[in-house]
Each structure stands twice: as C-alpha cells, then as structure tokens.
Design a protein around this motif. Sequence first.
Motif, PDB file in Angstrom:
ATOM      1  N   ASP A  91     -69.569  14.053 166.758  1.00 32.53           N
ATOM      2  CA  ASP A  91     -68.603  14.104 165.657  1.00 32.53           C
ATOM      3  C   ASP A  91     -69.071  14.969 164.485  1.00 32.53           C
ATOM      4  O   ASP A  91     -69.365  16.128 164.684  1.00 32.53           O
ATOM      5  N   LYS A  92     -69.217  14.355 163.311  1.00 28.38           N
ATOM      6  CA  LYS A  92     -69.526  15.135 162.108  1.00 28.38           C
ATOM      7  C   LYS A  92     -70.784  15.980 162.294  1.00 28.38           C
ATOM      8  O   LYS A  92     -70.812  17.169 161.932  1.00 28.38           O
ATOM      9  N   GLU A 326     -66.632  22.886 153.353  1.00 26.99           N
ATOM     10  CA  GLU A 326     -65.784  23.117 154.534  1.00 26.99           C
ATOM     11  C   GLU A 326     -65.749  21.868 155.419  1.00 26.99           C
ATOM     12  O   GLU A 326     -64.726  21.580 156.040  1.00 26.99           O
ATOM     13  N   MET A 327     -66.847  21.129 155.438  1.00 21.69           N
ATOM     14  CA  MET A 327     -66.890  19.905 156.245  1.00 21.69           C
ATOM     15  C   MET A 327     -65.884  18.883 155.713  1.00 21.69           C
ATOM     16  O   MET A 327     -65.238  18.181 156.485  1.00 21.69           O
ATOM     17  N   SER A 331     -62.930  17.388 157.860  1.00 22.39           N
ATOM     18  CA  SER A 331     -62.797  15.939 158.087  1.00 22.39           C
ATOM     19  C   SER A 331     -61.370  15.495 157.794  1.00 22.39           C
ATOM     20  O   SER A 331     -60.808  14.660 158.504  1.00 22.39           O
ATOM     21  N   THR A 332     -60.762  16.075 156.750  1.00 25.96           N
ATOM     22  CA  THR A 332     -59.382  15.717 156.408  1.00 25.96           C
ATOM     23  C   THR A 332     -58.454  16.112 157.558  1.00 25.96           C
ATOM     24  O   THR A 332     -57.594  15.342 157.977  1.00 25.96           O
ATOM     25  N   TRP A 333     -58.661  17.336 158.060  1.00 23.01           N
ATOM     26  CA  TRP A 333     -57.839  17.790 159.185  1.00 23.01           C
ATOM     27  C   TRP A 333     -58.021  16.851 160.369  1.00 23.01           C
ATOM     28  O   TRP A 333     -57.074  16.448 161.030  1.00 23.01           O
ATOM     29  N   ASN A 400     -60.191   6.104 159.603  1.00 19.49           N
ATOM     30  CA  ASN A 400     -61.583   6.469 159.870  1.00 19.49           C
ATOM     31  C   ASN A 400     -61.712   6.860 161.337  1.00 19.49           C
ATOM     32  O   ASN A 400     -60.742   6.853 162.093  1.00 19.49           O
ATOM     33  N   ASN A 401     -62.918   7.172 161.752  1.00 15.99           N
ATOM     34  CA  ASN A 401     -63.077   7.670 163.119  1.00 15.99           C
ATOM     35  C   ASN A 401     -62.750   6.631 164.184  1.00 15.99           C
ATOM     36  O   ASN A 401     -62.490   6.959 165.327  1.00 15.99           O
TER      37      ASN A 401
END
Length: 419
Positions: A91-92, A326-327, A331-333, A400-401
């Motif tokens: 993920d992130k 940019e992260m 994350s919003t996208w 959230n994820n």
Amino acid sequence: MNICLVGVNHRTAPVAIREKVAIRAGRLNEALQLLRSHVSPGLILSTCNRTEVYTATSGASYAEAAILAFLRTHLDAPEATLLKHTYVLNDKAACEHLFRTACGLDSMIVGEYEVLGQVRQSLEAADKSRMVNLPLRHLFQRAIRIGRRVREETEISKNALSVSSVAVDLATEVIGDLTSCKMLVIGAGEAGRVAAKAAKDRGVSRITVVSRTKERASKLATALGGQPVSMDRLVEELDSCSLVMACADAPHYLLDIPQIETVMKRRPGLPLVIIDIAVPRNVAPAVSQIKNVFLHNIDALSLVAEQNRKQREGETQRVAEIITAEMTEFSTWWQTFEVRPVVRALMKKAEEVRYSQLNKTLKRLRPLSDEERDSLEAMTKSIVTKLLQDPINYLKTNANNNGQYAELVNKLLGLEVEN
Ligand SMILES: NC(=O)c1ccc[n+]([C@@H]2O[C@H](COP(=O)([O-])OP(=O)(O)OC[C@H]3O[C@@H](n4cnc5c(N)ncnc54)[C@H](OP(=O)(O)O)[C@@H]3O)[C@@H](O)[C@H]2O)c1
C-alpha cells in the motif's frame, strides 16, 4: 484492494543475485505472461538496479506469495536465498517507494534520468499485455508525472550522472589518463551509447563498437568517429584494446576465461581493464583471476555513486517533500477509488427507489402536463442528491484502507456492491 511490491535491488542484493532475477527488455512480454499465471494484474520494473513486481489485487498475502513464486522461477537458488534478498512493501509504502524510484532517489546513481524512461516502459509493456488495472495505471502514471516534476522543480538531476558515465569515471580512476586508451564498447544500446559518449568527452580518441546487429554498431561508431566491429571479431579486437566497457543486454557471458586467456597470451604484460555494467553480466566473474586483467562489475561503482549521493543530499530533501505532498493527493484518490463501488451501489439504489415511488405517485394522480412531470422529476432527484451528498462526501474523505465505513453503509442499506 492492496498494492503489493516485492523486489530485489542494488541495496539488498549483489549483482550475482540481481542478474538472476533481471528480466531483459526483450523478454519482458514473455515474463508478463508468466507472471499472469501466478497473479494478475501485475507490472514488472526490471533495470540494472532492481527487479520489482507490483500488483493491485484484493489480497496482499496472496499477492506476495504469488510474486515470490514468480521470482523463484528465475532464481536457480534455494528459497531462503530469495527471501534473504527480497523486500516486500504494501500500500502506502509501496506507492512511496515507486515515487522515490521514478525520482531517481532509489537508484545507485541518485538523480539519474534513465529510470524515469524505464518506469514508463514497464507501464507500456504491462499495458500491452493487458496486465494493468486502473489503480496500477494511475499509480504508475502519477509516478512518471512526479519524476518529471522533481526534475523540473529541483536540481536533483542537475548535471546528472548515469551508470555508464560513472563507469567511465571508474576507468579513469583505475587507468589514469584515458586519452591514449583504445576502448572497446560491447553493446550499442542506450548504455553503450552513453558510455561511448562519456569516454569521448573525456578524451578517448580510439573507440571501437561491437554490437549483435552490425548496423547498430556502425551507427554508433560513425556518430563517435569510431570503428564498428562485428560480434564474431570481438575476441581478436581485444588484442589491441586497453579498456572494455561491456554494456550488452545478452542472456549469457559474451567473454569467458578461455577467450580472455587467449587474448592475454597474445599481449603479454599489457593490462586489460574491463568494466562490465551489464545485468546480467557480459563477462564471467572468474576472468578477474587472470593475470593483468582488472575486471569491475556494476557494483564497483558504489564508491563514486556514494560521492554523487552526498552531493545531492540537499536536493534529496526537497524531492522528499514533493513526494510527501504527492502522497497525500494520491491517498485521497485512492480512498475515493476504494469507496467507488459502494457509492455507485448507493446511488443506484436511491435512483431505483426514487423512480419507482415517483411512478406509483404519478399513476395515482390526474394526467399531468409535461411541465408538471418535469417539476416532480426534478424535485425527487434533488431530494435524493441532497440526501446522499453528505454521506458520499463522508465516505470519500473518511474511508480508510479497511473500507470500514463503506462496509457499514453496504450492510445498513443492503446494497449490491459490484467491484
Ligand atoms: N540503459 C541504462 O541506463 C543502463 C545502465 C546501466 C546498465 N545497463 C545494462 O546495460 C545492458 C544494456 O542495456 P541498454 O539499456 O543499453 O539496452 P538496449 O538499449 O536495449 O541495448 C541492448 C544492447 O544489447 C545488445 N544485445 C541484446 N541481446 C544480445 C545478445 N543476445 N547478444 C549480444 N548482444 C545483445 C543489443 O544488440 P543489437 O541491438 O545490436 O542487436 C544492444 O546493443 C543491460 O544489461 C542493462 O541492465 C543499462
């Protein structure tokens, strides 16, 4: 949905391991087909510094195991060896790693340009093989955009070095003055072209180019005022050279012990410096045991690379700040993307209820004019939109994820969510 990355890079594995999992450009499509039999969608980024596989699937542990199984098919070594050299990011962390890679922060030569083209090529290849889904495409397109952005807004790539140019610097350290050297470049692709140009810029006047395809060798040699030589004359050509830059994308050694021993017997006392930046290597490592042969592979560039990294430390910080910003956007996208199926199902259900209730009401009323019907239609639509606006916004900004809120809405309203 999880993004999973499993990779091997110049920090975790020596070239002897990297070359086994390296996927040469000409074999990328074939490798993607093989990857498909383990996991799909997926994308392979294989450069001289790394081989990485990215997936975006609904199960992280499944993806990790599948990518490891895929990499194992290339590595003729025990599983423990592979595990010792691989990293797994999810993920992130996986996204941030890709952004850093595209910016040249993860490269041996920090700020190099080449990696940006390689990220783009890996996306194009996976796209052609129909191995890319929306999140992977979006992730890679964004990485390419960030890679371009940092090169415009920071000086991370100012006077950028490349592996090939650093290889020529290493030759200067080993040999001293290169101006009287006769240099042989093996491979007339990108790496060979940059190495030959860097050598010419540093005063090497006699350059010979060998490539598998004669026309390609001729084109590069002509551009440099050098000589093209056909591949079957490679060993003879070594008799008169003092420096070799090996840059061919060959799957096997182009120079092995018997050939170099023969050459060295024909030129007693004369040293031969070979810098092999190919991954997989072009020259058998055991050649270094032959007297007067000084063989260096791509990992030997790490000292010069370290100096380059230190010089760019200030810019690295600026690039890291851009990546952090940019992260947040990414994350919003991602959150919006994650809740999209629930939002779609929610809107579909609301529209079905609105439509059927409106029709029932219309049947009970006297015949209405078009204008009256339109007004009722608009009013019911407006009620639905207004009612859904806040919950949808909340879902988009707070999912959230684990998709907890989306799951709750799904259960509360009995939605039929299509992924
Ligand atoms: N590009 C970079 O920035 C970079 C940096 C560091 C190291 N490297 C390494 O350098 C090597 C070449 O990369 P590249 O980017 O220059 O690739 P490229 O542009 O695709 O060029 C590949 C070269 O290798 C030759 N070649 C391909 N298959 C061959 C074979 N079976 N036998 C002999 N020659 C063969 C090609 O010959 P023809 O086209 O003449 O047939 C061409 O000259 C790779 O191992 C890569 O990992 C590249």
